[in-house]
Design a protein around this motif. Structure first.
Motif, PDB file in Angstrom:
ATOM      1  N   ASN A  44      46.776  40.565  32.063  1.00  0.00           N
ATOM      2  CA  ASN A  44      47.037  41.952  32.444  1.00  0.00           C
ATOM      3  C   ASN A  44      45.956  42.912  31.953  1.00  0.00           C
ATOM      4  O   ASN A  44      46.060  44.121  32.142  1.00  0.00           O
ATOM      5  CB  ASN A  44      48.415  42.406  31.944  1.00  0.00           C
ATOM      6  CG  ASN A  44      48.593  42.217  30.444  1.00  0.00           C
ATOM      7  OD1 ASN A  44      47.630  42.092  29.704  1.00  0.00           O
ATOM      8  ND2 ASN A  44      49.842  42.201  30.003  1.00  0.00           N
ATOM      9  N   THR A  45      44.938  42.378  31.326  1.00  0.00           N
ATOM     10  CA  THR A  45      43.759  43.156  30.956  1.00  0.00           C
ATOM     11  C   THR A  45      42.713  43.048  32.068  1.00  0.00           C
ATOM     12  O   THR A  45      42.898  42.311  33.038  1.00  0.00           O
ATOM     13  CB  THR A  45      43.152  42.611  29.650  1.00  0.00           C
ATOM     14  OG1 THR A  45      42.841  41.222  29.857  1.00  0.00           O
ATOM     15  CG2 THR A  45      44.124  42.735  28.492  1.00  0.00           C
ATOM     16  N   MET A  46      41.602  43.763  31.907  1.00  0.00           N
ATOM     17  CA  MET A  46      40.483  43.560  32.820  1.00  0.00           C
ATOM     18  C   MET A  46      39.688  42.356  32.341  1.00  0.00           C
ATOM     19  O   MET A  46      38.511  42.423  32.000  1.00  0.00           O
ATOM     20  CB  MET A  46      39.603  44.812  32.900  1.00  0.00           C
ATOM     21  CG  MET A  46      38.540  44.756  34.000  1.00  0.00           C
ATOM     22  SD  MET A  46      39.163  44.320  35.641  1.00  0.00           S
ATOM     23  CE  MET A  46      39.920  45.876  36.137  1.00  0.00           C
ATOM     24  N   GLY A  47      40.409  41.230  32.270  1.00  0.00           N
ATOM     25  CA  GLY A  47      39.783  39.967  31.936  1.00  0.00           C
ATOM     26  C   GLY A  47      39.122  39.371  33.164  1.00  0.00           C
ATOM     27  O   GLY A  47      38.956  40.029  34.199  1.00  0.00           O
ATOM     28  N   THR A  48      38.779  38.103  33.075  1.00  0.00           N
ATOM     29  CA  THR A  48      38.033  37.502  34.174  1.00  0.00           C
ATOM     30  C   THR A  48      38.886  37.341  35.431  1.00  0.00           C
ATOM     31  O   THR A  48      38.391  37.496  36.550  1.00  0.00           O
ATOM     32  CB  THR A  48      37.441  36.149  33.755  1.00  0.00           C
ATOM     33  OG1 THR A  48      36.685  36.325  32.561  1.00  0.00           O
ATOM     34  CG2 THR A  48      36.517  35.610  34.827  1.00  0.00           C
ATOM     35  N   ALA A  49      40.184  37.050  35.288  1.00  0.00           N
ATOM     36  CA  ALA A  49      41.018  36.899  36.476  1.00  0.00           C
ATOM     37  C   ALA A  49      41.098  38.208  37.252  1.00  0.00           C
ATOM     38  O   ALA A  49      40.894  38.237  38.475  1.00  0.00           O
ATOM     39  CB  ALA A  49      42.412  36.425  36.078  1.00  0.00           C
ATOM     40  N   SER A  50      41.398  39.308  36.561  1.00  0.00           N
ATOM     41  CA  SER A  50      41.462  40.609  37.237  1.00  0.00           C
ATOM     42  C   SER A  50      40.083  41.034  37.720  1.00  0.00           C
ATOM     43  O   SER A  50      39.950  41.669  38.774  1.00  0.00           O
ATOM     44  CB  SER A  50      42.046  41.662  36.297  1.00  0.00           C
ATOM     45  OG  SER A  50      43.414  41.407  36.040  1.00  0.00           O
ATOM     46  N   THR A  51      39.060  40.708  36.952  1.00  0.00           N
ATOM     47  CA  THR A  51      37.696  41.022  37.387  1.00  0.00           C
ATOM     48  C   THR A  51      37.356  40.293  38.673  1.00  0.00           C
ATOM     49  O   THR A  51      36.829  40.887  39.621  1.00  0.00           O
ATOM     50  CB  THR A  51      36.683  40.649  36.294  1.00  0.00           C
ATOM     51  OG1 THR A  51      36.920  41.438  35.127  1.00  0.00           O
ATOM     52  CG2 THR A  51      35.253  40.872  36.767  1.00  0.00           C
ATOM     53  N   MET A  52      37.657  39.002  38.738  1.00  0.00           N
ATOM     54  CA  MET A  52      37.287  38.240  39.926  1.00  0.00           C
ATOM     55  C   MET A  52      38.155  38.621  41.125  1.00  0.00           C
ATOM     56  O   MET A  52      37.688  38.573  42.264  1.00  0.00           O
ATOM     57  CB  MET A  52      37.369  36.741  39.646  1.00  0.00           C
ATOM     58  CG  MET A  52      36.279  36.236  38.702  1.00  0.00           C
ATOM     59  SD  MET A  52      34.586  36.786  39.141  1.00  0.00           S
ATOM     60  CE  MET A  52      34.398  36.057  40.770  1.00  0.00           C
TER      61      MET A  52
END
Length: 580
Positions: free
Chosen positions: A202-210
């Protein structure tokens, strides 16, 4: 960009299998009919493969079967023939030695699945961060009409009234335990709030980034990236994507029409604006390689340099993806880029419209989540590329997650030969280290780990943490989780295991990091560097046999995307026909 749809009706690729009255056509139709499909499903309607990365061992993707059904509804509504196609699923939280080692394997499997089977178009259902680039890479290599649907982020976590970001707070709480500021019991209690719903980080980690990169590239419908996994609108997005792919097949709208150099520029600038993960660098370089776009680290540095980070999300800011969605999500960010003259407005999307047409009417509903440019987290938010005698081909750093006072720093190197050496020594009270030092870790790149694990954000020594210090300069050839933070230099290329200069750095060497001037330098002479490199020997022998050996022998370096050298370029969808 103006796209001219193909004339419809036209003969579809699937009709090579199902059309006509030949022995082969009857063979292929006959076997499919054992599932109860009516005869008119084979009458020339588009066959759409729903490439589903569902797996219960991939927790970010464990809810995708529901979305697959929604996609299927949309395909049926639009007159298509949907088929479920499970594909290789790789999870960052559950694959050894690291999920990144299997991104290329997943991409290769997906490519051959699409090419070798009777599909006219593809819907890619993805979630955890490696599934998004791997399916994009595989689909781009085949170049059939493709649309992406991501699984969405999980809901906000809360612990003692504080937002808990998946991953980000794991690092924060772990350091707090080592510093004596949090008990182990409290850490376990907080664990329950970190992942409280289906979805990816739920952060702007790699999943949300991609997910954001897929949208900024034009490969998803507008607004896809930020919808929470459990929100009903995620299901609507899936169904609308199912409808849309049928028309894309009729129009013959392919990845090669969308994934242009302009599209990659839009994605890189979007990554800067959202404070996206450094992992996006290595993935977009690999995707570009599949469609023949000459994308380099220099492009990343140039295009992102003057873009402010305006999305106030962890790990750079304070909010989470749920608030980002409520504020208007990625379309608001893309609109801001267009208004600032930073967007290639005419870039084509899977909708058939331009990027600007998709976002021009959206509104920002919370200017503390999506900030005005003058209140940006950092005015220069793009991924920084530093070079020098320590990284001749470049290394990367994320300014929005770094400490301003360390962006220009000179310090004594404390070197760890690999991750095991780091783990064995980092908590030793006799370790000769303080907050002015620079931590260096070797042999964690594409060949060295193998697979380039997310270990670059090395935790600080407990004796430094107890001083209240929360950041130090860290350098490695590894990657870092998109949920992590700190002044961390990553992807150093060439890596140590390939005989790059990082391999011969020694404890006590003085290293200079100068982000403003894009410099990473170890203070030894050229002659000394050459002498050390001449004496260098690999730390470990290469793997023997299996996929690990293929990976070790054929993986490229980080600065070109760490893809396999033999997978570059689009190989198309032509297949031979076998008679039975």
């Amino acid at each position: 960009m103006t796209f001219k749809p193909a004339k419809w009706p036209r003969k579809l690729r699937s009709q090579e299998w199902f059309g006509g009255m030949s022995k082969d056509a009857i063979y292929h139709r006959g076997w499919m009919k054992n599932q109860g499909f009516p005869a008119d499903m084979f009458d020339g309607r588009p066959v759409i493969g729903i490439l589903n990365t569902y797996s219960e061992l991939n927790p970010c993707n464990a809810h995708l079967n529901d979305l697959a059904q929604r996609v299927k509804h949309g395909i049926y509504e639009a007159g298509g023939f949907p088929v479920d196609v499970p594909v290789f699923s790789v999870s960052e939280s559950g694959f050894r030695p690291t999920a990144m080692m299997f991104r290329n394997l997943a991409a290769m499997a997906v490519e051959e699945t699409i090419r070798g089977q009777q599909m006219d178009g593809v819907v890619c259902l993805v979630g955890c961060d490696k599934t998004t680039p791997s399916l994009l890479m595989g689909a781009a290599s085949v170049d059939l009409p493709t649309i992406m649907v991501t699984g969405g982020p999980m809901l906000n976590g809360y612990y003692k009234g504080e937002r808990v970001g998946s991953g980000t707070h794991l690092w924060k709480f772990s350091e707090a335990v080592k510093a004596g500021e949090m008990s182990a019991e409290e850490f376990v209690e907080a664990e329950a709030s970190m992942s409280r719903s289906p979805g990816s980080c739920n952060t702007m980690g790699t999943a949300s980034t991609m997910a954001s990169m897929a949208e900024a590239l034009g490969m998803t419908l507008s607004g896809n990236a930020a919808i929470p996994a459990v929100d009903s609108r995620r299901r609507v997005m899936a169904q609308m994507s199912g409808r849309r792919i049928v028309q894309m097949v009729k129009d013959d709208l392919k990845p090669s029409d969308i994934l242009t150099r302009d599209a990659f520029q839009n994605a890189i600038r979007t990554n800067a604006a959202i404070g996206g993960s450094t992992n996006a660098v290595i993935h977009l370089l690999a995707i570009a390689g599949r469609v023949g776009i000459d994308l380099t680290l220099n492009d990343w540095d140039e295009w992102g340099r003057n873009v402010p980070t305006i999305v106030n999300l962890m790990p750079s800011g304070k909010y989470l993806m749920e608030e980002f969605f409520y504020a208007g999500g990625l379309p608001v960010v893309i609109k801001r880029l267009g208004e600032a003259g930073l967007l290639k407005n005419d870039a084509l999307t899977v909708s058939g419209q331009s990027m600007w047409d998709e976002v021009k009417n959206v509104q920002n509903h919370n200017d503390d989540v999506i900030l005005p440019a003058e209140k940006a987290l950092t005015q220069s938010g793009g991924i920084v590329v530093v070079k020098g005698n320590l990284a001749p081909n470049g290394a990367v750093l994320k300014p929005s997650a770094a400490s301003p006072h360390l962006m220009q720093h000179r310090g004594r190197a404390v070197v760890f030969e690999d991750i095991d050496d780091y783990k064995a020594r980092i908590e030793d009270e006799d370790l000769d280290i303080d907050e002015t030092c620079i931590m260096v870790m070797k042999n964690c790149g594409p060949k060295g780990y193998p697979g380039m694990a997310e270990v670059g954000n090395m935790g600080l020594p407990p004796k430094v943490l107890r001083k209240g210090i929360t950041d130090m300069v860290r350098i490695s050839d590894a990657r870092m989780s998109g949920t992590a933070y700190g002044t961390v230099v990553l992807h150093t290329s060439p890596e140590a295991a390939a005989g790059g200069p990082l391999a011969v750095v020694r404890s006590g060497d003085m290293i200079e990091l100068d982000v403003k001037n894009r410099r990473l330098h170890v203070d030894i002479s050229d002659e000394e560097m050459a002498a050390r490199l001449a004496e260098w020997k690999p730390l470990t022998a290469p793997p023997m046999g299996g996929y690990a050996q293929l990976f070790h022998e054929r993986v490229e370096q980080a600065h070109t995307g760490a893809d396999f050298d033999f997978l570059k370029g689009c190989r198309g969808n032509a297949v031979g026909r076998e008679s039975h």
